[in-house]
Write an enzyme that holds these catalytic residues in place. Sequence first.
Site, PDB file in Angstrom:
ATOM      1  N   CYS A   1       0.761  -1.195   0.017  1.00  0.00           N
ATOM      2  CA  CYS A   1       0.159   0.049   0.168  1.00  0.00           C
ATOM      3  C   CYS A   1       1.037   1.286  -0.010  1.00  0.00           C
ATOM      4  O   CYS A   1       1.905   1.209   0.761  1.00  0.00           O
ATOM      5  CB  CYS A   1      -1.125   0.153   1.128  1.00  0.00           C
ATOM      6  SG  CYS A   1      -2.006  -1.371   1.220  1.00  0.00           S
TER       7      CYS A   1
ATOM      8  N   ARG B   1       3.736  -0.433  -4.763  1.00  0.00           N
ATOM      9  CA  ARG B   1       3.424  -0.840  -3.358  1.00  0.00           C
ATOM     10  C   ARG B   1       2.488  -1.705  -3.418  1.00  0.00           C
ATOM     11  O   ARG B   1       1.972  -2.342  -2.296  1.00  0.00           O
ATOM     12  CB  ARG B   1       3.582   0.026  -2.262  1.00  0.00           C
ATOM     13  CG  ARG B   1       4.801   1.193  -2.366  1.00  0.00           C
ATOM     14  CD  ARG B   1       4.725   2.213  -1.361  1.00  0.00           C
ATOM     15  NE  ARG B   1       4.629   1.868  -0.014  1.00  0.00           N
ATOM     16  CZ  ARG B   1       5.793   1.557   0.848  1.00  0.00           C
ATOM     17  NH1 ARG B   1       7.026   2.018   0.220  1.00  0.00           N
ATOM     18  NH2 ARG B   1       5.553   1.097   1.949  1.00  0.00           N
TER      19      ARG B   1
ATOM     20  N   GLY C   1      -0.369  -0.749   6.059  1.00  0.00           N
ATOM     21  CA  GLY C   1       0.320  -1.687   7.325  1.00  0.00           C
ATOM     22  C   GLY C   1      -0.957  -2.797   7.685  1.00  0.00           C
ATOM     23  O   GLY C   1      -2.045  -3.212   6.877  1.00  0.00           O
TER      24      GLY C   1
ATOM     25  N   GLU D   1      16.747 -17.964  -8.250  1.00  0.00           N
ATOM     26  CA  GLU D   1      16.539 -16.522  -8.678  1.00  0.00           C
ATOM     27  C   GLU D   1      15.955 -16.530 -10.302  1.00  0.00           C
ATOM     28  O   GLU D   1      14.905 -15.702 -10.425  1.00  0.00           O
ATOM     29  CB  GLU D   1      17.913 -15.551  -8.730  1.00  0.00           C
ATOM     30  CG  GLU D   1      17.640 -14.062  -9.038  1.00  0.00           C
ATOM     31  CD  GLU D   1      16.454 -13.578  -8.223  1.00  0.00           C
ATOM     32  OE1 GLU D   1      16.140 -14.049  -7.328  1.00  0.00           O
ATOM     33  OE2 GLU D   1      15.999 -12.365  -8.912  1.00  0.00           O
TER      34      GLU D   1
ATOM     35  N   GLU E   1       7.553 -14.754 -11.340  1.00  0.00           N
ATOM     36  CA  GLU E   1       6.960 -13.609 -10.775  1.00  0.00           C
ATOM     37  C   GLU E   1       6.278 -12.675 -11.977  1.00  0.00           C
ATOM     38  O   GLU E   1       5.221 -12.204 -11.927  1.00  0.00           O
ATOM     39  CB  GLU E   1       7.952 -12.848 -10.178  1.00  0.00           C
ATOM     40  CG  GLU E   1       8.274 -12.985  -8.855  1.00  0.00           C
ATOM     41  CD  GLU E   1       9.384 -11.932  -8.204  1.00  0.00           C
ATOM     42  OE1 GLU E   1       9.266 -11.355  -7.098  1.00  0.00           O
ATOM     43  OE2 GLU E   1      10.589 -11.803  -8.807  1.00  0.00           O
TER      44      GLU E   1
ATOM     45  N   LYS F   1       5.932  -4.633  -4.011  1.00  0.00           N
ATOM     46  CA  LYS F   1       7.424  -4.423  -3.910  1.00  0.00           C
ATOM     47  C   LYS F   1       7.983  -4.698  -2.372  1.00  0.00           C
ATOM     48  O   LYS F   1       9.125  -5.279  -2.034  1.00  0.00           O
ATOM     49  CB  LYS F   1       8.043  -3.075  -4.693  1.00  0.00           C
ATOM     50  CG  LYS F   1       9.510  -3.063  -4.478  1.00  0.00           C
ATOM     51  CD  LYS F   1       9.835  -2.619  -5.941  1.00  0.00           C
ATOM     52  CE  LYS F   1      11.411  -2.812  -5.926  1.00  0.00           C
ATOM     53  NZ  LYS F   1      11.770  -4.153  -6.429  1.00  0.00           N
TER      54      LYS F   1
HETATM   55  C1  G6P Z   1       9.074  -8.793  -2.498  1.00  0.00           C
HETATM   56  C2  G6P Z   1       9.654  -8.211  -3.595  1.00  0.00           C
HETATM   57  C3  G6P Z   1      10.832  -8.860  -4.182  1.00  0.00           C
HETATM   58  C4  G6P Z   1      11.928  -8.958  -2.884  1.00  0.00           C
HETATM   59  C5  G6P Z   1      11.116  -9.267  -1.414  1.00  0.00           C
HETATM   60  C6  G6P Z   1      12.226  -9.078  -0.420  1.00  0.00           C
HETATM   61  O1  G6P Z   1       8.639 -10.223  -2.530  1.00  0.00           O
HETATM   62  O2  G6P Z   1       8.657  -8.366  -4.765  1.00  0.00           O
HETATM   63  O3  G6P Z   1      11.425  -8.370  -5.129  1.00  0.00           O
HETATM   64  O4  G6P Z   1      13.078  -9.575  -3.204  1.00  0.00           O
HETATM   65  O5  G6P Z   1       9.981  -8.648  -1.440  1.00  0.00           O
HETATM   66  O6  G6P Z   1      12.021  -7.594  -0.330  1.00  0.00           O
HETATM   67  P1  G6P Z   1      13.223  -6.714   0.378  1.00  0.00           P
HETATM   68  O7  G6P Z   1      12.681  -5.396   0.183  1.00  0.00           O
HETATM   69  O8  G6P Z   1      13.428  -7.181   1.675  1.00  0.00           O
HETATM   70  O9  G6P Z   1      14.629  -7.155  -0.298  1.00  0.00           O
END
Ligand code: G6P
Length: 612
Positions: free
Chosen positions: A2, A27, A101, A485, A492, A607
């Site tokens: 969000c 977000r 949140g 990955e 994804e 994200k």
């Molecule tokens: C989400 C995103 C991913 C990311 C993961 C961890 O799933 O889509 O791209 O790897 O969160 O996020 P962070 O910000 O902690 O790396």
Amino acid sequence: MCGIVAYIGQRDVVPVIMKGLHRLEYRGYDSAGLAIHGPSGLEVYKRRGKVSELEDWVQDKNISSHIGIGHTRWATHGEPNDVNAHPHLSPDGKIAVVHNGIIENYESLRRHLLAKGYTFRSETDTEVLAVLIADFQKEHGFDLERAVRMALHRVVGAYLVAVLSTDEPNTLVVARKGSPGVIGIGDDEFLVASDATPIIEYTKRVVYLNEDELAVISDKGLTLKNLKNEQRSPEIEQLDLELTAIEKEGYPHFMLKEIYEQPKTVRDCLRGRLRANEATIKLGGIREYAEHLNRAERVVFLACGTSWHAGIVASYLFEDLCHIPATSDYASEFRYRNPVIREGDVVLVISQSGETADTLKAIDMVKERGGIVLGICNVVGSSISRETHEGVYTHSGPEIGVASTKAFTGQLAVLTLIALKLASERSTLSAMRLNQLLRDLDQVPQKIEEVLTQNDHIKAIAEQYAKVKNMLFMGRGAQFPIALEGALKLKEISYIHAEGYPSGEMKHGPIALVEEATPSLFLCFKDGNYEKVFSNIQEVKARKGKVIVIGEQGDAELEEISDAFIGVPAIDPVLMPMVSVVALQLFAYHMGVLNGRNVDQPRNLAKSVTVE
Ligand code: G6P
């Protein structure tokens, strides 16, 4: 998860909020809305779908105001629909709330309010907060600030909230706990947002909200208080962010732009830290705890998603180069076990956003158990960068595409720097090998550039395989997390089912899936595992499976055996993950585009995962 944007000032608020919501859409993007003070009270416009749909819808409504709050949603409570979209109004229409949140005790608060005769329109946790604030106003005659503060005392959970009240049409109240919030201070105007991207074109002067802090913004200015009602004077910081960094600059997608930025972002990450000619590494972010790390008896990497894959690569590097026992764990698993943290352990958390809820909670847990936590983050000033004892930034710049690309190579670059520095301190590598690795590390950006020149070739391969339903990704050693990955990237953004496996495990299950319609992608380099992976490829071929191979340029034998071959420039195997992954990113990108997916905003994803 969000995004929130709010504005108070001289401008017409609607375009400011819309533009801000577009910037925050990474977000969450299942519904969007805004509330403004109109001539006859609070007006709320919200609907299911993307921000552009909201924008089109309100366009002919002729609305304007100088104050408003907006929201783009990633659903937690209640499906994405018009009713559950934010903002939420109290039943008397006097309070409007947007929230990022989760309110964990919303069920009990809801019951309490139902018992008092209130009714609810949505299934969200947020509506409870709107009603609670209105109830404090009604019962006790509190002003907006006090009503919000009292309501938040009752809330268990995480939030960034922005609240408007009809009683105080020139006041905006925002508060934060566990979800980031930035206030931009312009000339006679203020913006509030979940990150700085909606703010930069109006002002570069910002104040970051602290934990448990509440801001009252009105025509009289900005007041910051904690939830105990103690005031602090705002510390104004200067944003180090340019508008171009958050625009596509001619690329069709942010993801492609970010893939192409990697030679630069890795260079930026190494700049000032790696001095290959002098054979030294300087890490300004780890000083006080450097000795701790040098003497570490064990290193634990904690992260989620793509960052967890960086942790696995790092665990291999640390064992290989520094002779330290190292493991990588999902933060979400670690925190729900009863993990053993001993003196002499160092925990390194990896996070692009610096806001991932599980990673943050894992940090608390390690700290409670007396552990030292170092952070590897991209977002400067993020919660994780503040909660960790010390850390190193990746300096990859804003990553807007939901699927992480340049942040991953930035994480690998930082982790490699730390590993090499440690190897030097612990004398676990010969001077010759260390110097060679430092020189090679300096070459990584150039090697990534060479991979990028293969974009058309990779796209042509994607065209051949775009319609597959399943894919396997396999590699050994440090190429195993890269296989993970590659599989994650593909699923994804193209929604094609993909699994990553260590190729040594192939015969323990995945080989059962091998058939002509299920291609396997192998990462096969001259790294000590070459013959083994080569045999695995032959085993797949023998079962009529199609094979795409990423290997070293000029490896004729490998090219011969592959159905499709992507040759990447040779580099020391220790550094190859940063190079080979770029080919996988491009492959996934083209597979996503060819399947007509929204690669920057894949379905159901967000994200910044700020809820557990
Ligand atoms: C989400 C995103 C991913 C990311 C993961 C961890 O799933 O889509 O791209 O790897 O969160 O996020 P962070 O910000 O902690 O790396």
